[in-house]
Design a protein around this motif. Sequence first.
Motif, short mmCIF file in Angstrom:
data_model
loop_
_atom_site.label_atom_id
_atom_site.label_comp_id
_atom_site.label_asym_id
_atom_site.label_seq_id
_atom_site.Cartn_x
_atom_site.Cartn_y
_atom_site.Cartn_z
N LYS A 153 4.57 -3.40 -3.33
CA LYS A 153 4.14 -2.05 -2.95
C LYS A 153 2.62 -1.96 -2.89
O LYS A 153 2.05 -1.39 -1.96
CB LYS A 153 4.67 -1.03 -3.94
CG LYS A 153 4.24 0.38 -3.64
CD LYS A 153 4.75 1.36 -4.66
CE LYS A 153 4.22 2.73 -4.31
NZ LYS A 153 4.62 3.75 -5.26
N MET A 202 7.22 4.77 -8.21
CA MET A 202 8.40 3.96 -8.19
C MET A 202 9.52 4.61 -9.01
O MET A 202 10.27 3.95 -9.71
CB MET A 202 8.09 2.56 -8.73
CG MET A 202 7.13 1.78 -7.84
SD MET A 202 6.83 0.09 -8.37
CE MET A 202 8.45 -0.59 -8.30
N TYR A 224 6.46 -3.89 -7.63
CA TYR A 224 5.17 -3.21 -7.72
C TYR A 224 4.09 -3.97 -6.98
O TYR A 224 3.28 -3.37 -6.27
CB TYR A 224 4.77 -3.01 -9.19
CG TYR A 224 3.51 -2.19 -9.31
CD1 TYR A 224 3.55 -0.81 -9.14
CD2 TYR A 224 2.29 -2.79 -9.57
CE1 TYR A 224 2.41 -0.06 -9.22
CE2 TYR A 224 1.14 -2.05 -9.65
CZ TYR A 224 1.20 -0.68 -9.49
OH TYR A 224 0.06 0.07 -9.57
N LYS A 270 1.33 -3.71 0.17
CA LYS A 270 1.61 -2.92 1.37
C LYS A 270 0.62 -1.78 1.52
O LYS A 270 0.12 -1.52 2.62
CB LYS A 270 3.04 -2.37 1.29
CG LYS A 270 3.46 -1.56 2.47
CD LYS A 270 4.88 -1.06 2.30
CE LYS A 270 5.28 -0.14 3.42
NZ LYS A 270 6.61 0.43 3.21
N GLN A 295 -2.56 7.20 -2.84
CA GLN A 295 -1.40 6.31 -2.84
C GLN A 295 -1.07 5.79 -4.24
O GLN A 295 0.09 5.58 -4.55
CB GLN A 295 -1.64 5.11 -1.91
CG GLN A 295 -1.70 5.49 -0.46
CD GLN A 295 -0.40 6.10 0.02
OE1 GLN A 295 0.67 5.61 -0.28
NE2 GLN A 295 -0.50 7.20 0.73
#
Length: 110
Positions: free
Chosen positions: A59, A1, A56, A62, A82
């Motif tokens: 994310k 991020m 966060y 996802k 990831q």
Amino acid sequence: MYKEGVILLILIYTEQILSLNIATTFNLTFMHDTGYNIFMTFLFATVSGFIFNRLYLAKAIKVIDNIQIQEDEEAKKYLRKQGGTSIVSALLLAVGMVIFAWLNATYFLF
């Protein structure tokens, strides 16, 4: 991020520059003599904490939703990739911030 973090730093820096310009233009020295800076720091920290927590979480959800678990080992590798961190990126960001702060203090860029 990192992108979101850089955007936050730009917002904080912009607010500091604007408050300094307003204080000097209108001779509002009380802005820096009182708790204004402490209040703004607390406000930015609180608001950005809530915003970045949600970002966060979104994310993470996802990334987890994108996993098509075929095998446990494959899923673990995907999650590590990831969710991994990059020490090089963090160091470059830190060095960039130090250089920018030095240039700003030395040459008054803004």
